[in-house]
Scaffold this motif. Sequence first.
Motif, PDB file in Angstrom:
ATOM      1  N   THR A  87       0.745  -1.197  -0.081  1.00  0.00           N
ATOM      2  CA  THR A  87       0.269   0.192  -0.212  1.00  0.00           C
ATOM      3  C   THR A  87       0.347   1.340  -0.280  1.00  0.00           C
ATOM      4  OG1 THR A  87      -2.280  -1.896   1.454  1.00  0.00           O
ATOM      5  CG2 THR A  87      -1.910   0.897   0.873  1.00  0.00           C
TER       6      THR A  87
ATOM      7  N   LEU B  13      -9.183  16.649   6.614  1.00  0.00           N
ATOM      8  CA  LEU B  13     -10.946  15.398   6.725  1.00  0.00           C
ATOM      9  C   LEU B  13     -10.119  14.472   6.832  1.00  0.00           C
ATOM     10  CD1 LEU B  13     -13.446  15.141   6.192  1.00  0.00           C
ATOM     11  CD2 LEU B  13     -13.064  14.889   4.481  1.00  0.00           C
TER      12      LEU B  13
ATOM     13  N   VAL C 241     -11.066  11.609  10.295  1.00  0.00           N
ATOM     14  CA  VAL C 241     -11.683  10.064  10.408  1.00  0.00           C
ATOM     15  C   VAL C 241     -10.754   9.231  10.369  1.00  0.00           C
ATOM     16  CG1 VAL C 241     -11.805   8.566   8.389  1.00  0.00           C
ATOM     17  CG2 VAL C 241     -13.058  10.732   7.887  1.00  0.00           C
TER      18      VAL C 241
ATOM     19  N   GLN D 121     -10.864   7.195  13.297  1.00  0.00           N
ATOM     20  CA  GLN D 121     -10.869   5.122  13.825  1.00  0.00           C
ATOM     21  C   GLN D 121     -10.072   4.848  14.851  1.00  0.00           C
ATOM     22  OE1 GLN D 121      -9.310   4.848  10.113  1.00  0.00           O
ATOM     23  NE2 GLN D 121     -10.825   5.019   8.930  1.00  0.00           N
TER      24      GLN D 121
ATOM     25  N   ARG E 162     -11.575   2.840  17.975  1.00  0.00           N
ATOM     26  CA  ARG E 162     -10.727   1.083  17.362  1.00  0.00           C
ATOM     27  C   ARG E 162      -9.742   0.763  17.507  1.00  0.00           C
ATOM     28  NH1 ARG E 162     -12.716   0.769  11.057  1.00  0.00           N
ATOM     29  NH2 ARG E 162     -14.223   0.800  11.725  1.00  0.00           N
TER      30      ARG E 162
ATOM     31  N   ASN F  42      -5.055  -1.300  14.764  1.00  0.00           N
ATOM     32  CA  ASN F  42      -4.659  -2.197  14.321  1.00  0.00           C
ATOM     33  C   ASN F  42      -3.833  -2.006  12.702  1.00  0.00           C
ATOM     34  OD1 ASN F  42      -6.604  -1.290  12.042  1.00  0.00           O
ATOM     35  ND2 ASN F  42      -8.030  -1.826  13.400  1.00  0.00           N
TER      36      ASN F  42
ATOM     37  N   ALA G 220      -5.256  -1.891   9.476  1.00  0.00           N
ATOM     38  CA  ALA G 220      -5.841  -1.057   8.965  1.00  0.00           C
ATOM     39  C   ALA G 220      -5.189  -0.042   8.743  1.00  0.00           C
ATOM     40  CB  ALA G 220      -7.149  -1.858   8.417  1.00  0.00           C
ATOM     41  N   ASN G 221      -5.076   0.171  10.445  1.00  0.00           N
ATOM     42  CA  ASN G 221      -5.193   2.123  10.769  1.00  0.00           C
ATOM     43  C   ASN G 221      -3.899   2.493  10.458  1.00  0.00           C
ATOM     44  OD1 ASN G 221      -5.405   1.265  12.761  1.00  0.00           O
ATOM     45  ND2 ASN G 221      -6.919   1.776  13.282  1.00  0.00           N
TER      46      ASN G 221
ATOM     47  N   ARG H  11      -2.807   3.450   7.508  1.00  0.00           N
ATOM     48  CA  ARG H  11      -3.500   5.011   6.601  1.00  0.00           C
ATOM     49  C   ARG H  11      -2.477   5.539   7.371  1.00  0.00           C
ATOM     50  NH1 ARG H  11      -9.273   2.360   8.646  1.00  0.00           N
ATOM     51  NH2 ARG H  11      -8.935   1.049   6.908  1.00  0.00           N
TER      52      ARG H  11
END
Lengths: 652, 285, 187
Positions: free
Chosen positions: C12, C138, C142, C146, C150, C153, C155-156, C159
């Motif tokens: 990614t 923005l 978000v 997250q 949460r 993890n 995924a974030n 990100r």
Amino acid sequence: MLGRLTLEALSQDPIETTANVFSLVAAIFIIGLLFYKHRWGWLWKEWLTTLDPKKIGVMYMIVAGAMLFKGIVDALLMRAQQVTAIGDAQGLLDPLHYQQIFTAHGTTMIFFVGMGIIFALMNLMIPLQIGARDVAYPFLNALSFWLFAAGAMLVIISLAIGKFSATGWVAYPPLSGLKYNPGVGVDYWIWSVQIAGVGSLMSGINFFVTIFKMRCPGMTLMKMPIFTWSIIGALVLILFAFPILTATVTMLALDRMLGMHFFTPDFGGNPMMYINLIWAWGHPEVYILILPAFGVFSDVVSTFSRKPLFGYTSMVWAIIAITFLSYIVWLHHFFTMGAGANVNAFFGIMTMIIAVPTGVKVFNWLFTMHKGRISFSTPMLWFLGFAFTFTFGGMAGVLLSIAPVDFQVHNSLFLIAHFHSVIIGGVVFGFFSCFTYIFPKITGFKLNEKLGRYAFYCWFFGFLAAFLPLYLLGLMGATRRLDRYDAGQGWEPLFWVAAFGVVLIACGLGFQILQLLVSVKQRDQNRDTTGDPWDGRTLEWATSSPPPVYNFAIIPDGRARDAFWVHKESIKNGVIPKKPIYEDIHMPKNSPIPMYLGVLAFVFGFALVWHIFWLAGLSFLAILGCTIYRLSDDHPEYTITAKEVEQMEAKR
Amino acid sequence: MKRKFKITLLALIAIGIALLAVGLMLRADIPILNPKGWIGVKERRLLIISTLLMLIVVVPVYFLAWYIAWKYREDNTKAKYDPTVDNNILLEAIWWGVPGVIILVLSVYTLQGCRELDPFKPLDSEVKALTVQVVALEWKWLFIYPDQGIATVNYMRIPKDTPINFKITADAPMNSFWIPALGGQIYAMPGMSTKLHLIADEVGSYKGLSANLSGMGFAGMTFIAESTTLEDFDAWVQSVKAAPSGLTDQVYKQLVEPTINNPVALYSLQVQGLYDQIVMKYMER
Amino acid sequence: MSSAAEVVHSRTVYGFWVYLMTDCILFGVLFATFVVLHPNTYNKELFSLPFVLAETLILLVSSFTCGFLPGAMRENNRHKALFWFAVTFLLGAAFVTLELTEFTKLVREGNSWQKSGYFSGFFTLVGTHGFHISVGLLWMIVLMAQIGFRGFNDANIKRVDCFRLFWHFLDVVWIFIFTFVYLLEAM
């Protein structure tokens, strides 16, 4: 409330009305068929929400095919005009309508047929050829398709609501500016191209990462199939060129929507800048279209000659040379803008240098065939057709690259003949070759060979009749985009031959549609049960036809060039393959969001075209919302357990 | 046998088309191959030389394509099948090298040609040049003869064997000024002034047109460029000067309004520096 | 992070780099157009250099504060991450506010994007950068949501790493804008 959209936008002339009725009837027919066969659930689950590149590739082909049909209808109308609008006669169409048609023809063919074809091929072939299970970003891949479809839809809807652009497919200002074209036409062009362009750029990133990061073990760059190499060339071009398109079209949109002065001839604007920028994108664009076709032919010629590709290393360097050179030739699209002798000479010489690696490729293909055992199934026929037409078109291209010669043939029908020779001969024939080649892999059965031949002959001779006269017409002083011309210049007979040619091509398309229908009907007789109908050389043929959703249960060994061929040879020589040990496979879950985003993008574009700003704002917010929703999904995958894999493999 | 039949059929069709083309060519008027001015002649010469140079590569390609496809087809068991051959340094050297040399030669011709045939370069001639200012309008051509004091629409007369210095602009979207029988074209752009230098070698009447889409009436933007003897030219200038219509600023404003299929119009020139004003109009804002 | 997650993470981030390079070209086109449309004269009075300097410092500091995020992630310290996110957000928001103020001032004095090609180029180039910053703001909201709900993890974390690249990239673009648009004009 509805911006500048009024009921008047719905009034169209007879030809457009016919097209709209046809589209409506086709849509109703398809919807009816879905209801009748209770296939809505199937459509939703298997196609509309899929993230499987094999399915996405098929969807690209369906949209590209529909747009090809439209583009050929445009061509038929154009040729009908050219044989009727002589002297004082207006012909079939009034000038503005004719200008819309050729603009739509060019836009459709380049953006929605050409780009659609190559993304279809990438989706269908790349993961399989590199021994991967999927692309790097499956969601983004689906999104690219839906944005592409949204762009195509904007072109189609312009037939029914309003008018399309009449400025030519590259939309030069000042003609495409507010002063001379304040209506919706150019805006339709802007937003369809912009939305599709964003999709293209996303795919560029996606497949680039896929090829560089997801090849199976042992497959170094120099072991990849040449098709994959040619796609790398195309992807590098996409990555560099499409941002230029996005920026340039945005600036044109800002000129038109916010009264800016990027490309106005007054107030400090510079229309020549647009021309430079749009061709800085436009030239790489045509190489984006042709490189995959070259790649297809490399694979097809070597498979159907039963020989490895001749001069693999040389071919790779040729691709790299062509890719690099296509960035530094853009000025040859406007030698006549007056850049001066040395500048024109530089760009002209760079352009003609591209002929060298291109010629190298042709020779390498011919020598792949040399001492081979050539089977002339339709894919090879398309190659021969390509060899003939593309060489001729390429020769014309070198002629055009010499600025003083270009001064006489620029924008004439000679130019039109050149680029149709290389695009039809190259891109379209390449696609048709590949279509027949991979059809059994995707569907599980072969296409009817006889109808394929008829289609080829129609296309090939149709092409010759449709475009060889145009070379001559260009030399006779016939410029392009004329909606009528004076009698007595000796042009009419040539236009008649050209019109006949397009009719033949349409017959070719007819044969292809017939071929599809007949092949589906005869599918049980033509089943591909081995997964390897052509005795192929590369890894995609190592799977079943059609492949399972995960492509390969066991990631293959890519250590040899033509890895599958080597594997087959080793089995012939008595090597016993190891018993497979299955593992869990993680695949992406389906998602409806790419489709929602595509629909929202269409609404957004439509709203901007018609200045319905509240709707544009709302759809933009919805796009943001969907994006945030997706980017908050931490578990987008599901697992196929090793046991399930073993069961699926046993069934094949 | 079936294959031979097909190939013969193909060959016959190809020959038929070629004959048709030749036949048409002999009867039709092909200005770019039959230019009437020496700029066009030189441009044609380049066209022919480069075509011949390329045929050095293209003819062998066509021959090889046909021959190899024919000889190594599946059902020809006499041909040798050798799947181990996939490289040959000598052949690679030939087909990188020979086209490379041809392109090198072509490059020299190109550089030479670009410099010699640069549209902005005045022609080498002892005869005094005639200046014609060209303004592309919607959808007609305005020709201003500043030294003669006349102006015309969609018709231009020039003396033969006289270099013409064109200065070209537009008060309309982008167009392209082109007289195929005399030589190549150049863009006509609002706010810019391009140049073209042409000469007519003989007396005759030549078609001119716009080679860039500029809107609805674009196809009607044809004009006649007539080259005559010097005497006829001078006489014509005098007759136009005496013409009842004069080109004033007011008349020009009307000309700028979009019209289609304009008839020929002749004016005596009543304003000075109109051309420069038209160009500056876009610069000043 | 598990090895499968690491593969996804690196893939990614690699792709995000590729995207940033394409964004670079986009800005490049806007820069080139700006340069081409620039008139032959320079207007010293047009911009207030101290103002622009303030914007630059704010953005630079925000890049610095953004740099504390990896540390917080390694320590699995949710609150620390949220704190530095908030600081970065406020600085970014300040930047956008200042920029909007500048734009409003220019429009009020008659130098809007409709005035000339130069101003079209200026507002589009600087405005595109500002738009990217706004998207970044923005994005931060978000991500804060997250991570707040949460925790960290795979995924974030992925990100956040992409966001950091984005934010630093915009800083680099701003250096070019600061130099070629503002400094050059004023000197």
